[in-house]
Design a protein around this motif. Structure first.
Motif, PDB file in Angstrom:
ATOM      1  N   ARG A  99      28.456  27.047  38.363  1.00 16.16           N
ATOM      2  CA  ARG A  99      28.947  25.846  37.605  1.00 16.16           C
ATOM      3  C   ARG A  99      30.241  26.202  36.967  1.00 16.16           C
ATOM      4  NH1 ARG A  99      25.481  21.433  37.278  1.00 16.16           N
ATOM      5  NH2 ARG A  99      23.699  22.788  37.255  1.00 16.16           N
ATOM      6  N   LEU A 100      31.273  26.571  37.763  1.00 20.31           N
ATOM      7  CA  LEU A 100      32.479  26.915  36.903  1.00 20.31           C
ATOM      8  C   LEU A 100      33.591  25.881  37.111  1.00 20.31           C
ATOM      9  CD1 LEU A 100      32.940  30.282  38.763  1.00 20.31           C
ATOM     10  CD2 LEU A 100      32.283  29.872  36.395  1.00 20.31           C
ATOM     11  N   ALA A 101      34.279  25.683  36.416  1.00 22.79           N
ATOM     12  CA  ALA A 101      35.299  24.612  36.081  1.00 22.79           C
ATOM     13  C   ALA A 101      36.466  24.932  37.053  1.00 22.79           C
ATOM     14  CB  ALA A 101      36.189  24.462  34.978  1.00 22.79           C
ATOM     15  N   GLY A 102      37.283  24.270  37.481  1.00 24.47           N
ATOM     16  CA  GLY A 102      38.428  24.347  38.590  1.00 24.47           C
ATOM     17  C   GLY A 102      39.621  25.217  38.251  1.00 24.47           C
ATOM     18  N   HIS A 144      35.253  34.935  34.267  1.00 25.97           N
ATOM     19  CA  HIS A 144      34.867  35.035  35.690  1.00 25.97           C
ATOM     20  C   HIS A 144      36.120  34.070  36.718  1.00 25.97           C
ATOM     21  CE1 HIS A 144      31.123  37.260  35.666  1.00 25.97           C
ATOM     22  NE2 HIS A 144      30.956  36.557  34.657  1.00 25.97           N
ATOM     23  N   ARG A 145      36.325  32.933  36.100  1.00 31.93           N
ATOM     24  CA  ARG A 145      37.383  31.988  36.812  1.00 31.93           C
ATOM     25  C   ARG A 145      38.781  32.534  36.710  1.00 31.93           C
ATOM     26  NH1 ARG A 145      39.186  27.094  34.266  1.00 31.93           N
ATOM     27  NH2 ARG A 145      37.820  27.643  32.597  1.00 31.93           N
ATOM     28  N   PHE A 146      39.095  33.161  35.658  1.00 36.48           N
ATOM     29  CA  PHE A 146      40.534  33.929  35.422  1.00 36.48           C
ATOM     30  C   PHE A 146      40.593  34.950  36.430  1.00 36.48           C
ATOM     31  CE2 PHE A 146      42.165  38.077  33.910  1.00 36.48           C
ATOM     32  CZ  PHE A 146      43.524  37.637  34.230  1.00 36.48           C
ATOM     33  N   LEU A 147      39.277  35.748  37.003  1.00 36.08           N
ATOM     34  CA  LEU A 147      39.457  36.794  37.759  1.00 36.08           C
ATOM     35  C   LEU A 147      39.713  36.088  39.163  1.00 36.08           C
ATOM     36  CD1 LEU A 147      36.751  39.187  36.120  1.00 36.08           C
ATOM     37  CD2 LEU A 147      39.221  39.691  36.446  1.00 36.08           C
ATOM     38  N   VAL A 148      38.993  35.100  39.531  1.00 32.25           N
ATOM     39  CA  VAL A 148      38.975  34.445  40.921  1.00 32.25           C
ATOM     40  C   VAL A 148      40.446  34.074  41.108  1.00 32.25           C
ATOM     41  CG1 VAL A 148      38.359  32.671  42.380  1.00 32.25           C
ATOM     42  CG2 VAL A 148      36.612  33.824  41.043  1.00 32.25           C
ATOM     43  N   TRP A 149      41.010  33.467  40.010  1.00 35.47           N
ATOM     44  CA  TRP A 149      42.561  33.143  40.148  1.00 35.47           C
ATOM     45  C   TRP A 149      43.396  34.268  40.165  1.00 35.47           C
ATOM     46  CZ3 TRP A 149      44.453  28.373  41.612  1.00 35.47           C
ATOM     47  CH2 TRP A 149      43.796  27.485  41.233  1.00 35.47           C
ATOM     48  N   LYS A 152      35.662  40.439  45.483  1.00 34.08           N
ATOM     49  CA  LYS A 152      34.253  39.839  45.320  1.00 34.08           C
ATOM     50  C   LYS A 152      34.127  39.337  43.981  1.00 34.08           C
ATOM     51  CE  LYS A 152      29.518  40.268  46.104  1.00 34.08           C
ATOM     52  NZ  LYS A 152      28.195  41.188  46.341  1.00 34.08           N
ATOM     53  N   SER A 153      33.446  38.141  43.710  1.00 31.26           N
ATOM     54  CA  SER A 153      32.916  37.517  42.417  1.00 31.26           C
ATOM     55  C   SER A 153      31.755  37.500  42.465  1.00 31.26           C
ATOM     56  CB  SER A 153      33.459  36.271  42.187  1.00 31.26           C
ATOM     57  OG  SER A 153      33.038  35.831  41.105  1.00 31.26           O
ATOM     58  N   ILE A 154      31.109  38.097  41.537  1.00 29.56           N
ATOM     59  CA  ILE A 154      29.450  38.008  41.234  1.00 29.56           C
ATOM     60  C   ILE A 154      29.374  37.238  39.932  1.00 29.56           C
ATOM     61  CG2 ILE A 154      28.970  40.024  42.451  1.00 29.56           C
ATOM     62  CD1 ILE A 154      28.501  41.369  39.272  1.00 29.56           C
ATOM     63  N   ALA A 155      29.972  36.432  39.909  1.00 27.00           N
ATOM     64  CA  ALA A 155      29.860  35.251  38.809  1.00 27.00           C
ATOM     65  C   ALA A 155      28.451  34.457  38.768  1.00 27.00           C
ATOM     66  CB  ALA A 155      30.655  33.903  38.606  1.00 27.00           C
ATOM     67  N   ALA A 156      27.938  34.378  40.047  1.00 29.25           N
ATOM     68  CA  ALA A 156      26.632  33.957  40.245  1.00 29.25           C
ATOM     69  C   ALA A 156      25.492  34.558  39.339  1.00 29.25           C
ATOM     70  CB  ALA A 156      26.188  33.759  41.765  1.00 29.25           C
ATOM     71  N   LEU A 187      27.541  24.098  46.258  1.00 27.70           N
ATOM     72  CA  LEU A 187      28.115  22.746  45.671  1.00 27.70           C
ATOM     73  C   LEU A 187      28.665  22.866  44.278  1.00 27.70           C
ATOM     74  CD1 LEU A 187      25.466  20.297  47.208  1.00 27.70           C
ATOM     75  CD2 LEU A 187      27.700  21.258  48.134  1.00 27.70           C
ATOM     76  N   LEU A 188      28.018  23.695  43.461  1.00 31.57           N
ATOM     77  CA  LEU A 188      28.511  24.018  42.046  1.00 31.57           C
ATOM     78  C   LEU A 188      29.979  24.358  42.100  1.00 31.57           C
ATOM     79  CD1 LEU A 188      25.155  25.252  40.513  1.00 31.57           C
ATOM     80  CD2 LEU A 188      26.202  23.144  40.255  1.00 31.57           C
ATOM     81  N   LEU A 189      30.313  25.097  43.012  1.00 29.62           N
ATOM     82  CA  LEU A 189      31.769  25.709  43.371  1.00 29.62           C
ATOM     83  C   LEU A 189      32.698  24.546  43.673  1.00 29.62           C
ATOM     84  CD1 LEU A 189      31.406  28.965  44.861  1.00 29.62           C
ATOM     85  CD2 LEU A 189      31.935  28.606  42.613  1.00 29.62           C
ATOM     86  N   THR A 190      32.531  23.159  43.752  1.00 30.14           N
ATOM     87  CA  THR A 190      33.347  22.376  44.354  1.00 30.14           C
ATOM     88  C   THR A 190      34.407  22.260  43.735  1.00 30.14           C
ATOM     89  OG1 THR A 190      31.225  21.109  45.225  1.00 30.14           O
ATOM     90  CG2 THR A 190      33.411  19.703  45.250  1.00 30.14           C
ATOM     91  N   ASP A 191      34.555  21.998  42.310  1.00 27.41           N
ATOM     92  CA  ASP A 191      35.671  21.740  41.701  1.00 27.41           C
ATOM     93  C   ASP A 191      36.730  23.035  41.574  1.00 27.41           C
ATOM     94  OD1 ASP A 191      34.965  19.402  40.398  1.00 27.41           O
ATOM     95  OD2 ASP A 191      34.263  20.135  38.424  1.00 27.41           O
ATOM     96  N   LEU A 192      36.328  24.086  41.784  1.00 27.39           N
ATOM     97  CA  LEU A 192      37.022  25.411  42.111  1.00 27.39           C
ATOM     98  C   LEU A 192      37.717  25.513  43.406  1.00 27.39           C
ATOM     99  CD1 LEU A 192      38.073  27.943  40.581  1.00 27.39           C
ATOM    100  CD2 LEU A 192      36.080  29.248  41.310  1.00 27.39           C
ATOM    101  N   LEU A 193      36.790  24.853  44.309  1.00 28.06           N
ATOM    102  CA  LEU A 193      37.304  25.035  45.879  1.00 28.06           C
ATOM    103  C   LEU A 193      38.380  24.043  45.880  1.00 28.06           C
ATOM    104  CD1 LEU A 193      33.890  25.207  47.646  1.00 28.06           C
ATOM    105  CD2 LEU A 193      35.486  27.136  47.254  1.00 28.06           C
ATOM    106  N   ARG A 194      38.276  22.786  45.330  1.00 28.91           N
ATOM    107  CA  ARG A 194      39.326  21.874  45.419  1.00 28.91           C
ATOM    108  C   ARG A 194      40.530  22.419  44.604  1.00 28.91           C
ATOM    109  NH1 ARG A 194      36.057  17.327  43.406  1.00 28.91           N
ATOM    110  NH2 ARG A 194      35.160  16.829  45.285  1.00 28.91           N
ATOM    111  N   ALA A 195      40.506  22.961  43.630  1.00 31.85           N
ATOM    112  CA  ALA A 195      41.420  23.352  42.978  1.00 31.85           C
ATOM    113  C   ALA A 195      42.104  24.687  43.630  1.00 31.85           C
ATOM    114  CB  ALA A 195      41.031  24.087  41.490  1.00 31.85           C
TER     115      ALA A 195
END
Ligand code: ZN
Length: 377
Positions: free
Chosen positions: A177-180, A213-218, A167-171, A246-254
């Motif tokens: 608003r995270l990059a992908g 946060h993004r590193f941990l998700v990946w 689980k990520s609590i980046a929120a 919707l702010l996660l769209t880039d990360l979801l696409r990636a």
């Protein structure tokens, strides 16, 4: 509200996001402080029982404690204290019809039962969800370096051999608003170095860095572990304006090509946006846990709104119960009522047969979670 459809009343549930319960008895303030996402009872307002959640407790929880429906808050809390926390927890858990709990034990663990205790109390299976930020903070506390941080996190995650997801609590820390793209090694190294020197300076170990946060998700995706995101509704620590999924769209696409499930939790009041994401991204799943019981009898309206465009194979049940066993009872009961009302309306509109509705119930009640988290493998 009408009677529950029989297949909704009886469907075994997988609760894919929930927490432990308080083991100790609570006074009125202690109870109200755990009722909603508010940390305190406002001196400028009235009791938190003056809410749809408060009325749901008096209506639906009182009979489980042998009281008449709609009993007063004082009588309710007196009976709760008389029975004691263990008996109260046992009674409410016994009402849920849940076979599997996916437990996020990362928030206030000193206060709450862990996954094993919860499973034992409920006579059900309990599975661990790893909170990514806590994992990183423990890596830092154990001693790491900027250069070794990524590998140390990977090693720590690999030790969670029985976890079914992360689980990520980046929120809560930086917003959504995270990059992908996965940050490269140099970015992670530099960000870890900044964090280590911040901790040296301030003494406070609290991860809040968009790159990390993004590193941990990946990292979780690379370990093929489904990733839950806190989205939307939460306590005052969250900046809700930065929590639209919707702010996660880039990360979801990636992350889509990986095929690893991403599960958007709560989502209120962005549950329609979340439903859109679940429709267009093959690996995205959504729920409306937490909002379901906070909205009391309006929980069904939220479920119906979320299901407007969400494919039925991408919607999950969760209670997001936290600390109070009432949340388990209400999260489950109001979910069943809301789903039953939604399906009954669809049958009456002749857009679905009863056979279809029973199939949708199985998907949402347990089959989607079993598939997304590979609970049967
Ligand atoms: Zn939660």
């Amino acid at each position: 509200m009408t009677d529950l459809l029989p297949y909704v009343a009886g469907v075994p549930l997988v609760d894919h996001h929930c927490h432990g319960l308080v083991r100790t008895d609570l006074d009125r303030t202690g109870f109200e402080e755990l009722m909603t996402e508010a940390d305190t009872v406002s001196p400028l307002g009235t009791t938190l029982f003056d809410s749809l959640l408060g009325h749901a407790i008096r209506r639906w929880c009182a009979p489980v404690l042998d009281l008449p429906a709609h009993t007063t808050p004082d009588d309710y809390l007196a009976r709760r204290a008389e029975l004691g926390a263990t008996e109260v927890n046992r009674r409410f858990l016994a009402t849920t019809g849940t076979t599997d709990f996916l437990v996020d034990g990362g928030f206030r663990p000193e206060l709450l039962t862990d996954a094993n205790e919860l499973g034992t109390l409920a006579g059900a299976r309990a599975h661990d969800i790893v909170r990514l930020e806590l994992l990183a903070e423990n890596v830092l506390r154990a001693g790491t370096t900027a250069a070794g941080f990524a590998a140390d996190c990977a090693e720590a995650l690999a030790k969670h051999t029985t976890a079914v997801g992360c689980k990520s609590i980046a929120a809560y820390r930086v917003g959504l608003r995270l990059a992908g793209a996965r940050p490269d090694d140099a970015e992670v190294h530099a960000a870890a170095g900044r964090w280590l020197s911040d901790v040296d300076r301030s003494g406070a170990v609290r991860l809040a860095d968009p790159v990390l946060h993004r590193f941990l998700v990946w990292l979780a995706v690379e370990h093929r572990l489904p990733v839950q995101f806190h989205v939307g509704y939460g306590d005052a620590d969250v900046n809700l304006a930065e929590c639209d999924p919707l702010l996660l769209t880039d990360l979801l696409r990636a992350t889509a090509p990986s095929g690893v499930p991403i599960l958007l939790l709560h989502n209120y009041p962005f549950h329609r946006n979340a439903g859109y994401l679940a429709q267009v991204f093959p690996h995205v799943f959504v729920d409306v846990g937490l909002a379901t019981h906070n909205a009391g009898f309006r929980g069904g309206a939220l479920i119906a709104e979320a299901l407007e465009v969400t494919p039925f194979g991408k919607f999950l049940f969760s209670s997001d119960a936290f600390a109070l066993a009432e949340h388990y009872h209400l999260g489950t009961l109001l979910f069943r009522r809301g789903l039953s009302d939604f399906l009954r309306t669809a049958i009456e509109a002749d857009t679905m047969t009863s056979t279809d509705a029973a199939h949708v119930t199985d998907l949402i009640g347990h089959a989607n979670a079993r598939r997304a988290y590979r609970l049967d493998s």
